[in-house]
Design an enzyme around this catalytic site. Structure first.
Site, mmCIF file in Angstrom:
data_model
loop_
_atom_site.group_PDB
_atom_site.id
_atom_site.type_symbol
_atom_site.label_atom_id
_atom_site.label_comp_id
_atom_site.label_asym_id
_atom_site.label_seq_id
_atom_site.Cartn_x
_atom_site.Cartn_y
_atom_site.Cartn_z
ATOM 1 C CE LYS A 281 -3.653 -2.088 2.865
ATOM 2 N NZ LYS A 281 -4.803 -1.938 1.952
ATOM 3 N NE ARG A 355 -10.838 -9.926 -2.320
ATOM 4 C CZ ARG A 355 -11.187 -8.987 -3.195
ATOM 5 N NH1 ARG A 355 -11.519 -9.327 -4.429
ATOM 6 N NH2 ARG A 355 -11.221 -7.716 -2.841
#
Length: 505
Positions: A281, A355
């Protein structure tokens, strides 16, 4: 073994029929109207002539009754308190429980340095007033030394006396007990989220969750990295490979001990810190990724709350915990892993890690044959793009999705039902595995993530996925009963859904 010591997470809450002599501040509600503000009814607890005098003074100093506006004035000699705080409730015609909750929270936040308060907001809605005061008074200063710790004038309210006409009534006591338990659960979730990753890593998180579960009489199971490897939890292991602090899977089970009780499974994403892994990130704002276990914090708090409330529903929380770090051992874009249950996945983006851990946990949760499954996660930045920082997105099986969203709106967490467009599903196909963990475009990212999770939900299970990427963490200024940092969303939604299942199946 965790060395964490629990602390009180909010003020003492008590029922009262009159304003006592030990009360420092009386909090009253003020509604707004075109012809000027009015004091909300106090059920005769405070003399009408006293209220009339208070209103005259409040109008003279400019109080309007605007929602969450606070105005503090000296108390008249007829009241055994030092001062009176009027908190705005907005329009009387639009007043609801959530506004009372927000206004109570705003009052609590404005009363730093005050020991004991009494309030007539409880006459309007006892439960909402209690929750609002408790949550508004929550503070997190655990890592401030004597150099910067808040002094006496900045300490939160320590006791709230909720004024009602019948403080000894069974209904009042039960309402207060429920609201106090809910507020404690929300604060517990906040506490987890606010604890920095230096002090809350997977093993520590697991230990603290285990301690909470044990204290609540839950069945507790903790799988360490060896057990995860033995049982094939490839998603959790893959995400945790880059960190020296190894992953865990925690299971907390509450049994209602009732024949044919509905079965609810809860699953929460527990990434104790998310750098993005190799797909790293940007540095700006990365410190807020301490909140990436907000879903896990919420489900741990919720299953403990269900036990404390003694709900006639079996509830099991399955909580994957990992730290997503870049290193020479981290999973790479292009790697293929095998989720628990056998589905192979091509990892296109290591920052779509939530996920992967959720899929393992969902498959495990479905092995218990639940009637309902709720998973929640700070899953996608796309949730914030679509719905902002305060509105969770809910996806899932149509009927249950809509039910969860409606209940969430009723209790003030304001989730919004979202679709799962069928045409996005093929974008998750992989050339080398059963699935890819992301699509090859940026459209509908929140919806595509839900479609990924849908692949792992067993047939026949009523399922709702709540994306709280924005709502789980408040990185801006305080509002209502919500301070900066962890919010505890969606604890109140999940417990209200479980209560609704208990009542209506």
């Amino acid at each position: 073994m965790s060395t964490h010591t629990a602390r009180p997470l909010g003020p003492q809450l008590a029922l009262a029929g009159t304003v006592g002599k030990r009360v420092d501040v009386l909090v009253i509600g003020l509604t707004s109207a075109s012809d000027g503000p009015e004091i909300a009814l106090g059920d005769g607890i405070v003399d009408e002539s006293v209220l009339t005098g208070l209103l005259d003074t409040l109008v003279a100093v400019g109080a309007s009754g605007k929602a969450e506006e606070t105005t503090r004035i000296p108390a008249p000699d007829t009241l055994p308190v030092d001062s009176v705080l009027a908190v705005g409730l907005g329009s009387a015609e639009k007043l609801d429980a959530e506004q009372i909750r927000k206004s109570a929270g705003a009052a609590a936040r404005s009363l730093s340095g005050v020991g004991t308060v009494a309030t007539t907001l409880s006459v309007l809605d006892l439960g909402a007033a209690a929750e609002g005061f408790a949550l508004g008074a929550y503070r997190f200063n655990e890592f401030k030394s004597a150099k910067s710790a808040p002094g006496p004038d900045a300490q939160p309210v320590s006791r709230v006396e909720l004024l009602v006409s019948s403080p000894r009534a069974k209904e009042s006591k039960e309402t207060l007990a429920r609201s106090a338990a809910i507020a404690e659960a929300v604060a517990t979730a906040r506490e987890f989220v606010n604890t920095p990753p230096s002090h809350l890593f997977p093993a520590e998180f697991a230990d603290r969750a285990k301690a909470l579960g044990t204290d609540a009489g839950l069945k507790v199971e903790v799988l360490d990295e060896k057990a995860l490897e033995k049982n094939g939890y490839g998603g959790i292991l893959g995400v945790g490979k880059g960190s020296s602090r190894l992953p865990r899977l925690v299971r907390l089970s509450y049994s209602a001990k009732k024949r044919n009780a509905p079965k609810v499974a809860l699953v929460g994403k527990g990434i104790t810190f998310d750098t993005g892994g190799i797909s790293i990130k940007p540095a700006a704002g990365m410190e807020n990724m301490t909140s990436d276990m907000g879903g896990a914090a919420a489900v741990v708090a919720t299953v403990v709350l269900a036990a404390k409330l003694g709900l006639p529903v079996d509830v099991t929380a399955t909580v994957p915990m990992a730290e997503n770090m870049p290193s020479s051992t981290a999973q790479r874009p292009g790697d293929v892993l095998t989720q628990y249950g056998g589905t192979t996945v091509e990892v296109i983006n290591t920052d779509a890690e939530g996920r992967l851990v959720l899929a393992d946990a969902i498959v495990r949760a479905c092995e218990d044959d639940p009637d309902y499954l709720i998973d929640t996660a700070t899953l996608t930045g796309a949730q914030m793009v679509a719905l902002g920082n305060r509105t969770p997105g809910v996806m899932g099986t149509d009927e249950f999705r809509d039910r969860v969203a409606a209940i969430s709106q009723e209790i003030g967490e304001n989730a919004w039902a979202m679709p799962m467009p069928a045409e996005l599903r093929s974008d998750l196909d992989s050339k080398v595995a059963d699935l890819a963990n992301v699509t090859n475009h940026r459209w509908g990212g929140m919806l595509a993530a839900a479609l990924y999770l849908k692949e792992f939900v067993a047939d026949g299970v009523q399922w709702a996925h709540i994306d709280v990427a924005g709502p789980a963490y408040n990185s801006s200024g305080p509002w209502g009963y919500t301070g900066r940092g962890g919010t505890g969303v969606p604890v109140r939604t999940m417990i209200s859904v479980i209560e609704d299942i208990a009542a209506n199946g």
